[in-house]
Design a protein around this motif. Sequence first.
Motif, PDB file in Angstrom:
ATOM      1  N   SER A 165     -46.587  14.084 -44.185  1.00 64.18           N
ATOM      2  CA  SER A 165     -47.000  15.367 -45.450  1.00 64.18           C
ATOM      3  C   SER A 165     -47.060  16.433 -44.489  1.00 64.18           C
ATOM      4  CB  SER A 165     -48.635  15.579 -44.839  1.00 64.18           C
ATOM      5  OG  SER A 165     -49.622  14.903 -44.230  1.00 64.18           O
ATOM      6  N   ASN A 171     -49.434  12.825 -36.181  1.00 62.64           N
ATOM      7  CA  ASN A 171     -50.130  12.691 -34.888  1.00 62.64           C
ATOM      8  C   ASN A 171     -50.680  11.473 -35.256  1.00 62.64           C
ATOM      9  OD1 ASN A 171     -47.834  14.632 -33.557  1.00 62.64           O
ATOM     10  ND2 ASN A 171     -50.156  16.198 -33.909  1.00 62.64           N
ATOM     11  N   HIS A 212     -52.233  20.314 -29.724  1.00 64.76           N
ATOM     12  CA  HIS A 212     -53.075  20.329 -31.419  1.00 64.76           C
ATOM     13  C   HIS A 212     -54.092  19.942 -31.968  1.00 64.76           C
ATOM     14  CE1 HIS A 212     -52.163  21.186 -35.949  1.00 64.76           C
ATOM     15  NE2 HIS A 212     -52.082  22.500 -35.776  1.00 64.76           N
ATOM     16  N   SER A 214     -54.985  18.908 -34.494  1.00 63.95           N
ATOM     17  CA  SER A 214     -55.048  17.347 -34.765  1.00 63.95           C
ATOM     18  C   SER A 214     -55.713  16.341 -34.288  1.00 63.95           C
ATOM     19  CB  SER A 214     -53.646  17.705 -35.960  1.00 63.95           C
ATOM     20  OG  SER A 214     -52.475  17.294 -34.893  1.00 63.95           O
ATOM     21  N   THR A 265     -46.823  17.723 -25.579  1.00 63.10           N
ATOM     22  CA  THR A 265     -46.548  18.755 -27.056  1.00 63.10           C
ATOM     23  C   THR A 265     -45.222  19.586 -26.302  1.00 63.10           C
ATOM     24  OG1 THR A 265     -48.582  19.065 -27.214  1.00 63.10           O
ATOM     25  CG2 THR A 265     -47.168  20.634 -27.873  1.00 63.10           C
ATOM     26  N   GLY A 267     -43.171  22.185 -27.868  1.00 61.60           N
ATOM     27  CA  GLY A 267     -42.976  23.758 -28.353  1.00 61.60           C
ATOM     28  C   GLY A 267     -45.151  23.671 -28.913  1.00 61.60           C
ATOM     29  N   THR A 269     -48.205  24.993 -30.721  1.00 62.17           N
ATOM     30  CA  THR A 269     -48.229  26.262 -31.308  1.00 62.17           C
ATOM     31  C   THR A 269     -48.140  27.372 -30.945  1.00 62.17           C
ATOM     32  OG1 THR A 269     -49.668  24.087 -32.611  1.00 62.17           O
ATOM     33  CG2 THR A 269     -49.313  26.510 -33.436  1.00 62.17           C
ATOM     34  N   ASP A 294     -45.361  14.570 -29.631  1.00 62.08           N
ATOM     35  CA  ASP A 294     -46.049  15.859 -31.028  1.00 62.08           C
ATOM     36  C   ASP A 294     -45.061  17.228 -30.674  1.00 62.08           C
ATOM     37  OD1 ASP A 294     -46.681  18.238 -32.209  1.00 62.08           O
ATOM     38  OD2 ASP A 294     -48.730  17.930 -31.983  1.00 62.08           O
ATOM     39  N   ASP A 323     -41.428  18.873 -37.496  1.00 64.85           N
ATOM     40  CA  ASP A 323     -41.851  19.037 -38.418  1.00 64.85           C
ATOM     41  C   ASP A 323     -40.758  20.018 -38.598  1.00 64.85           C
ATOM     42  OD1 ASP A 323     -44.051  18.800 -39.801  1.00 64.85           O
ATOM     43  OD2 ASP A 323     -45.274  19.881 -38.823  1.00 64.85           O
ATOM     44  N   HIS A 325     -40.675  22.050 -41.562  1.00 63.00           N
ATOM     45  CA  HIS A 325     -41.504  22.789 -42.889  1.00 63.00           C
ATOM     46  C   HIS A 325     -41.784  23.732 -41.529  1.00 63.00           C
ATOM     47  CE1 HIS A 325     -45.003  20.468 -43.007  1.00 63.00           C
ATOM     48  NE2 HIS A 325     -45.385  21.218 -41.587  1.00 63.00           N
TER      49      HIS A 325
HETATM   50  C1  LIG Z   1     -48.053  22.506 -36.653  1.00 63.91           C
HETATM   51  C2  LIG Z   1     -48.427  21.864 -36.068  1.00 63.91           C
HETATM   52  C3  LIG Z   1     -48.707  20.434 -36.101  1.00 63.91           C
HETATM   53  C4  LIG Z   1     -49.498  20.697 -37.668  1.00 63.91           C
HETATM   54  O1  LIG Z   1     -48.233  20.266 -38.535  1.00 63.91           O
HETATM   55  P1  LIG Z   1     -49.045  20.115 -40.069  1.00 63.91           P
HETATM   56  O2  LIG Z   1     -47.671  19.951 -40.473  1.00 63.91           O
HETATM   57  O3  LIG Z   1     -49.386  21.792 -39.744  1.00 63.91           O
HETATM   58  O4  LIG Z   1     -49.169  19.245 -40.368  1.00 63.91           O
HETATM   59  C5  LIG Z   1     -48.966  19.453 -35.422  1.00 63.91           C
HETATM   60  N1  LIG Z   1     -48.696  19.585 -33.784  1.00 63.91           N
HETATM   61  C6  LIG Z   1     -47.719  21.134 -33.310  1.00 63.91           C
HETATM   62  C7  LIG Z   1     -47.694  21.382 -31.682  1.00 63.91           C
HETATM   63  C8  LIG Z   1     -47.610  22.000 -34.543  1.00 63.91           C
HETATM   64  O5  LIG Z   1     -47.280  23.354 -33.919  1.00 63.91           O
END
Ligand SMILES: *Cc1c(COP(=O)(O)O)cnc(C)c1O
Length: 506
Positions: A165, A171, A212, A214, A265, A267, A269, A294, A323, A325
């Motif tokens: 998702s 992660n 992030h 998360s 990480t 990149g 956020t 990540d 990701d 998206h």
């Molecule tokens: C966007 C992002 C996430 C979270 O990804 P989702 O697709 O929103 O669950 C995790 N780590 C980084 C660095 C992000 O930019």
Amino acid sequence: MTAALDDPPAAGVTVGADSLAGGSSGPAALEPMIAAALRAMAAGAHRRGGPLPTGDPATVAAGVAAALDGSPLPEHGVGAIEAVTALTGELTAGTADPADPRCAGHLHCPPLAVAVAAEVVAAALNPSLDSWDQGPSATALEPWVIRALAGLVGYGPEAAGVLTSGGTESNLMGLLLARDAAVEKTSGRSAAVHGLGPAGTRLRIFCSEVAHFSVRRNAALLGLGEESVVAVAVDGAYRMDPAALDDHLAAAVRDGLIPAAVVATAGTTDFGSIDPLPEVTALARRYGAWSHVDAAYGGGALFSDRLAGLLDGLDRADSVALDLHKLGWQPVAAGVFLAGAAGALRPLARRVAYLNPADDEAAGYPSLLGHSLRTTRRVDALKIAVTLRALGRRGVGRLVDACHDLARHAADRISADGRLELAAPPVLSTVVFRYRADPAHTDTVNGDLRRRLLRDGAAVIGRTEIDGAVWLKLTLLNPHATTADVDALLDAVRAAGDGTRAEAVA
Ligand SMILES: *Cc1c(COP(=O)(O)O)cnc(C)c1O
């Protein structure tokens, strides 16, 4: 689209509200509904007339309530065309449209039309990836997409993975595998079967202080607690400091703790900064910890000849989150989890009598059930495969480069404007900056100017904080935006700042 809204349905087809999307009559039933939806979308976009609706949250909520006419569940249905028209029109009118160049607040990409076309088919066919017999071709397709992306990362043919998702779930999977490996190594017992045992309170996860959120939330979900996450300092460019990581790892071992995972990480956020992957993965290995990268945001750089080198060393990580998206122009959701070693996903394997019985497997019926944390699972692989086939690596790479160019242009413009202040040179496609005001008012002016742009329906720009101070952010993910669009966006920010500052001082 050949059928128009007013055309009669094709002979023998019932276009009732309860028509099905699949079967031999599915396409004919869908056509007038999709025509109605597209027409309402065009009207809604015209009504919005900008990147987001004008007004405050209450204005938007009132529009949604009106389109629902009091209830999403009336006693008697209003019919397909009316429901589709009213609600898709209102959702479009009230949406923040990432395809508008003034919508640059988040890692919220404008999806490619080709991906959305495939997405309609994925929804109509509705295959599920938890058993072969709910999606024979989908089960065959996803591993191709995983292999292609694993190859892009630099993993060998033994790599495994699954679509997720998003970065949050990817992660979680990386940390789950890391946790289970550490518990197994420490106690010889399976965390999946026996729980964490006494090792549970001693496991530590290391990531940078700008990783992030998360990572922490997932640590909590995994029973390790948020305090198991050690935040490692970053350098002036927001990259993890490997010497600081080394110190933290050594201190943890000295204290009898167990380094379970190091999360780099690629990149971040906010800044797009990329941790030094070769050094960080080498340290993880030296201390016996799982390394997870990540790359939810920065993974897109792999498509670009110009930027792929920024991710050198990614293939040395035990697992990676991507990701599509974000820098991949897919509709949500298009998360990817990859692990490099053969059998890395084995801890996720489950045998379920009604989904993947052993005799089916022995007879050659494959199942992806054991690759995922989920059971019912969409064929997100279709839109991704269609997109990658349509554009090729170079085509996607050009989109990445276009966004990178826009970010560099924005940074130059900000640096040249005495009223604006650049936080750091852009790495990928985000630019962190703020409007200069007198120190007593800087935070409120920047916070207010962003809400002013939202209220006026003028622009969506991002907001973050550095050491507690408010900064603004352009997240440039629209590859078709022009430098003139970026200039106009920055002009709008300046004008909103000038107006807000005048009010703050008055
Ligand atoms: C966007 C992002 C996430 C979270 O990804 P989702 O697709 O929103 O669950 C995790 N780590 C980084 C660095 C992000 O930019």
